[in-house]
Design a protein around this motif. Structure first.
Motif, PDB file in Angstrom:
ATOM      1  N   GLY A  83      -5.498   2.366 -25.769  1.00  0.00           N
ATOM      2  CA  GLY A  83      -4.730   1.189 -26.199  1.00  0.00           C
ATOM      3  C   GLY A  83      -4.661   0.151 -25.085  1.00  0.00           C
ATOM      4  N   ALA A  84      -4.375   0.615 -23.879  1.00  0.00           N
ATOM      5  CA  ALA A  84      -4.293  -0.302 -22.732  1.00  0.00           C
ATOM      6  C   ALA A  84      -5.647  -0.967 -22.478  1.00  0.00           C
ATOM      7  CB  ALA A  84      -3.832   0.456 -21.488  1.00  0.00           C
TER       8      ALA A  84
ATOM      9  N   LYS B 229      -8.390  -7.898 -24.646  1.00  0.00           N
ATOM     10  CA  LYS B 229      -7.781  -8.825 -25.596  1.00  0.00           C
ATOM     11  C   LYS B 229      -8.252  -8.558 -27.036  1.00  0.00           C
ATOM     12  CE  LYS B 229      -6.802 -12.379 -22.158  1.00  0.00           C
ATOM     13  NZ  LYS B 229      -6.280 -11.340 -21.306  1.00  0.00           N
TER      14      LYS B 229
ATOM     15  N   ARG C 183      -6.213  -3.690 -25.016  1.00  0.00           N
ATOM     16  CA  ARG C 183      -5.409  -4.877 -24.681  1.00  0.00           C
ATOM     17  C   ARG C 183      -6.019  -5.639 -23.505  1.00  0.00           C
ATOM     18  NH1 ARG C 183      -1.328  -1.482 -26.390  1.00  0.00           N
ATOM     19  NH2 ARG C 183      -0.944  -0.679 -24.299  1.00  0.00           N
ATOM     20  N   ARG C 184      -6.543  -4.904 -22.521  1.00  0.00           N
ATOM     21  CA  ARG C 184      -7.206  -5.559 -21.374  1.00  0.00           C
ATOM     22  C   ARG C 184      -8.339  -6.470 -21.853  1.00  0.00           C
ATOM     23  NH1 ARG C 184     -10.653  -3.625 -18.385  1.00  0.00           N
ATOM     24  NH2 ARG C 184     -10.586  -4.929 -16.565  1.00  0.00           N
TER      25      ARG C 184
ATOM     26  N   THR D  66      -0.884   1.880 -31.090  1.00  0.00           N
ATOM     27  CA  THR D  66      -1.082   0.541 -30.533  1.00  0.00           C
ATOM     28  C   THR D  66      -0.704  -0.556 -31.520  1.00  0.00           C
ATOM     29  OG1 THR D  66      -3.340   0.376 -31.326  1.00  0.00           O
ATOM     30  CG2 THR D  66      -3.044   1.295 -29.126  1.00  0.00           C
TER      31      THR D  66
ATOM     32  N   LEU E 179      -2.582  -1.932 -33.500  1.00  0.00           N
ATOM     33  CA  LEU E 179      -3.693  -2.863 -33.671  1.00  0.00           C
ATOM     34  C   LEU E 179      -4.320  -2.605 -35.034  1.00  0.00           C
ATOM     35  CD1 LEU E 179      -5.341  -2.213 -30.221  1.00  0.00           C
ATOM     36  CD2 LEU E 179      -4.309  -4.373 -30.905  1.00  0.00           C
TER      37      LEU E 179
ATOM     38  N   THR F 265      -7.865  -7.305 -30.847  1.00  0.00           N
ATOM     39  CA  THR F 265      -6.774  -7.243 -31.826  1.00  0.00           C
ATOM     40  C   THR F 265      -7.209  -6.507 -33.094  1.00  0.00           C
ATOM     41  OG1 THR F 265      -7.436  -9.343 -32.801  1.00  0.00           O
ATOM     42  CG2 THR F 265      -5.789  -9.448 -31.041  1.00  0.00           C
TER      43      THR F 265
END
Ligand SMILES: [Fe+2]
Length: 383
Positions: free
Chosen positions: A22-23, A29, A26-27, A57, A59, A31
């Motif tokens: 998940g991290a 970007k 996000r790094r 997450t 997402l 979605t």
């Protein structure tokens, strides 16, 4: 020789590192993620932890789990169609080489107009693809670290490669936990594939100090860990070391390509659907015997990595000890190394030799120059 070295931008590794997915998304970007995998992975439950992480997450994601082994060009087209329907901004590939290769090609097909045919070859893809995260579930193909996608052209019964720097993953995530449930036979064959990558890259003409460093370490780690992982899949240390070794070899051969072993494996695999790792494994001793006089010093290093004593042994004899070591390994892994064992008819040999010599990307890196006639002799001698 002028050479360049490219590799994956970021490696996240360790038992449980899947939790970091998940991290990592996000790094980048991301979605909206498309997950590409295969029915086998789904059936064995290996997708479940990934789905759990994605659900946490919050997402948006979709799943395309229809990649088959030795994926055909049609699978890449189906994956592309699924991606177009969903509209992701990030691609995740989870599985063995097949799923990761399809993830790579899907990511670039979304940003480069078809048909796919025009991208077969070296560096023919003009534009970067969508951000890509690759997660291997076998310690073998090293596909998470390469810019190569191999597809089966069933019409012409050959396997073709797309090589593009735009297919490097943005993140490779190595969680050895995902490899623990791999059955012994697949552990052996995929592990041998990793060894063949390291050896073909190490002995090949495009080898550099950088790739030698990676490959020698990979060979040493496989020599020390493959039997252990085969004998007891729960050996966490062996699993982790095999996954790292596969990754190191992938990092290297993406920059050198492979050699005659892979040219033969793709030729035979294009017609007779044997697992890629099994093919590369049983071809290995034949190709080593053929190649060793071109770079005996390197084959001596390989023999030493497998614990052979080479002191005081004449050079070519010392190099030949590497073949002895590999045959002993194959015996322990219960892999036969005669072509006739695998239901490949003898009369197919000339056609297979022709297909193998046609794989210029691979043949050009082979340490010993080879002709079609010599390939026929090699296959006949090892039938
Ligand atoms: Fe391979």
């Amino acid at each position: 020789m002028i050479s360049a070295f490219n590799t994956v931008g970021r490696l996240v590794s360790g038992f449980g590192s899947l939790e970091n997915l998940g991290a990592e998304i996000r790094r980048l970007k991301g979605t909206k993620a498309l997950v590409i995998s295969d029915p086998g992975i789904k059936a064995t439950g290996l997708l479940d932890p990934l789905i759990r992480v994605l659900d946490r997450t919050k997402l948006s994601y979709s799943l395309f789990a229809e990649v088959e082994p030795d994926p055909q060009i049609e699978v890449a087209l189906a994956s592309h169609a699924a991606a177009q329907a969903f509209g992701p901004d990030l691609i995740i590939g989870l599985g063995g080489g097949s799923s990761m290769d399809i993830a790579k090609v899907t990511s670039v097909m979304l940003t480069n107009p078809g048909p796919i045919d025009k991208y077969f070859g070296m560096e023919l893809v003009p534009e970067p693809g969508l951000p890509l995260i690759l997660i291997p579930t076998t310690a073998g193909t090293g596909s998470e670290m390469t810019s190569i996608c191999v597809l089966s052209d069933t019409r012409n019964q050959v396997k073709k490669g797309i090589v593009s720097e735009h297919m490097f993953a943005r993140v490779a995530l190595l969680d050895p936990q995902l490899t623990v449930s791999l059955p012994p036979r697949a552990t052996a064959t995929t592990g041998m594939d990793a060894l063949v990558h390291a050896m073909e890259s190490y002995t090949g003409v495009r080898a550099t100090v950088l790739t030698d460093t990676l490959n020698l370490q990979a060979i040493r780690m496989i020599a020390a860990n493959l039997r252990r992982a085969y004998a007891n899949g729960d050996n966490r240390e062996a699993r982790e070391n095999m996954l790292f070794a596969s990754c190191l070899a992938g990092m290297a051969f993406s920059n050198t390509q492979n050699g005659l072993d892979h040219a033969l494996a793709l030729a035979i695999g294009g017609k007779f659907h044997l697992p890629h790792g099994l093919l590369t494994a049983f071809i290995l001793p034949w190709v080593m015997e053929f190649n060793l006089q071109a770079v005996p010093h390197k084959f001596i290093q390989i023999a030493q990595a497998f614990g052979e004593r080479t002191d005081g042994v004449p050079e070519v004899e010392a190099a030949r000890l590497s073949v002895k070591a590999i045959k002993s390994l194959l015996n322990d892994l219960d892999i036969f190394y005669k072509l006739g064992e695998y239901d490949v008819p003898r009369q197919e040999i000339p056609a297979l030799a022709k297909a193998a010599i046609g794989a210029a990307r691979l043949i050009m890196n082979n340490p010993r120059k080879v002709t079609e006639r010599e390939i026929i002799q090699l296959l006949e001698a090892n039938y």
